[in-house]
Design a protein around this motif. Structure first.
Motif, PDB file in Angstrom:
ATOM      1  N   SER A  54       0.667 -10.978  -4.851  1.00 39.20           N
ATOM      2  CA  SER A  54       0.743 -11.782  -6.080  1.00 39.20           C
ATOM      3  C   SER A  54       1.247 -10.974  -7.267  1.00 39.20           C
ATOM      4  O   SER A  54       2.219 -11.343  -7.904  1.00 39.20           O
ATOM      5  CB  SER A  54      -0.623 -12.377  -6.418  1.00 39.20           C
ATOM      6  OG  SER A  54      -1.001 -13.328  -5.464  1.00 39.20           O
ATOM      7  N   CYS A  55       0.582  -9.854  -7.564  1.00 43.25           N
ATOM      8  CA  CYS A  55       0.953  -9.091  -8.766  1.00 43.25           C
ATOM      9  C   CYS A  55       1.724  -7.804  -8.454  1.00 43.25           C
ATOM     10  O   CYS A  55       2.271  -7.186  -9.351  1.00 43.25           O
ATOM     11  CB  CYS A  55      -0.281  -8.767  -9.590  1.00 43.25           C
ATOM     12  SG  CYS A  55      -1.370  -7.511  -8.884  1.00 43.25           S
ATOM     13  N   CYS A 115      -5.695  -8.497 -10.018  1.00 41.32           N
ATOM     14  CA  CYS A 115      -5.567  -9.929 -10.326  1.00 41.32           C
ATOM     15  C   CYS A 115      -6.529 -10.824  -9.549  1.00 41.32           C
ATOM     16  O   CYS A 115      -6.593 -12.016  -9.799  1.00 41.32           O
ATOM     17  CB  CYS A 115      -4.125 -10.385 -10.087  1.00 41.32           C
ATOM     18  SG  CYS A 115      -3.648 -10.506  -8.345  1.00 41.32           S
ATOM     19  N   CYS A 151      -0.547  -5.927  -3.130  1.00 38.07           N
ATOM     20  CA  CYS A 151      -0.899  -7.290  -3.506  1.00 38.07           C
ATOM     21  C   CYS A 151       0.370  -8.135  -3.525  1.00 38.07           C
ATOM     22  O   CYS A 151       1.345  -7.792  -4.194  1.00 38.07           O
ATOM     23  CB  CYS A 151      -1.568  -7.318  -4.876  1.00 38.07           C
ATOM     24  SG  CYS A 151      -1.918  -9.004  -5.445  1.00 38.07           S
ATOM     25  N   SER A 200      -6.320 -11.701  -6.398  1.00 42.61           N
ATOM     26  CA  SER A 200      -5.660 -12.449  -5.330  1.00 42.61           C
ATOM     27  C   SER A 200      -6.139 -11.984  -3.957  1.00 42.61           C
ATOM     28  O   SER A 200      -6.531 -10.830  -3.771  1.00 42.61           O
ATOM     29  CB  SER A 200      -4.145 -12.259  -5.436  1.00 42.61           C
ATOM     30  OG  SER A 200      -3.495 -12.822  -4.321  1.00 42.61           O
TER      31      SER A 200
END
Length: 83
Positions: free
Chosen positions: A59-60, A9, A57, A11
């Motif tokens: 974020s994802c 992603c 990660c 991030s």
């Protein structure tokens, strides 16, 4: 392999060197690991072990795994070809 950006992603919310544990008998924590048998005996075998670690990660949720001693495991793997 440490990276500052998520390959999925993009991030920068990356958590490095996270332990991966398994709960054994009596809730004992054990690092999840890879092992390679380096002897060809019935009893008292020797193993080369490497603990897995994760890069996650934030974020994802993508998880990348690595091992703490890749060269030692490679050498043990090469040795097993001769057993």
């Amino acid at each position: 392999m440490k990276s500052e950006m998520c390959s999925a992603c993009g991030s920068s919310k990356i958590m490095h060197d996270m332990k991966i544990v398994d709960f054994g008998h009596g809730n004992a924590k054990n690092d999840l690991s890879i092992e390679i048998k380096t002897t060809d005996r019935i009893l008292f075998n020797k193993f080369e072990k490497g603990a897995l670690k994760a890069q996650i990660c934030g974020s994802c949720g993508k998880v990348d795994l690595s091992i703490n001693n890749p060269q030692d495991l490679w050498n043990a793997y090469q040795k097993t070809k001769n057993l």
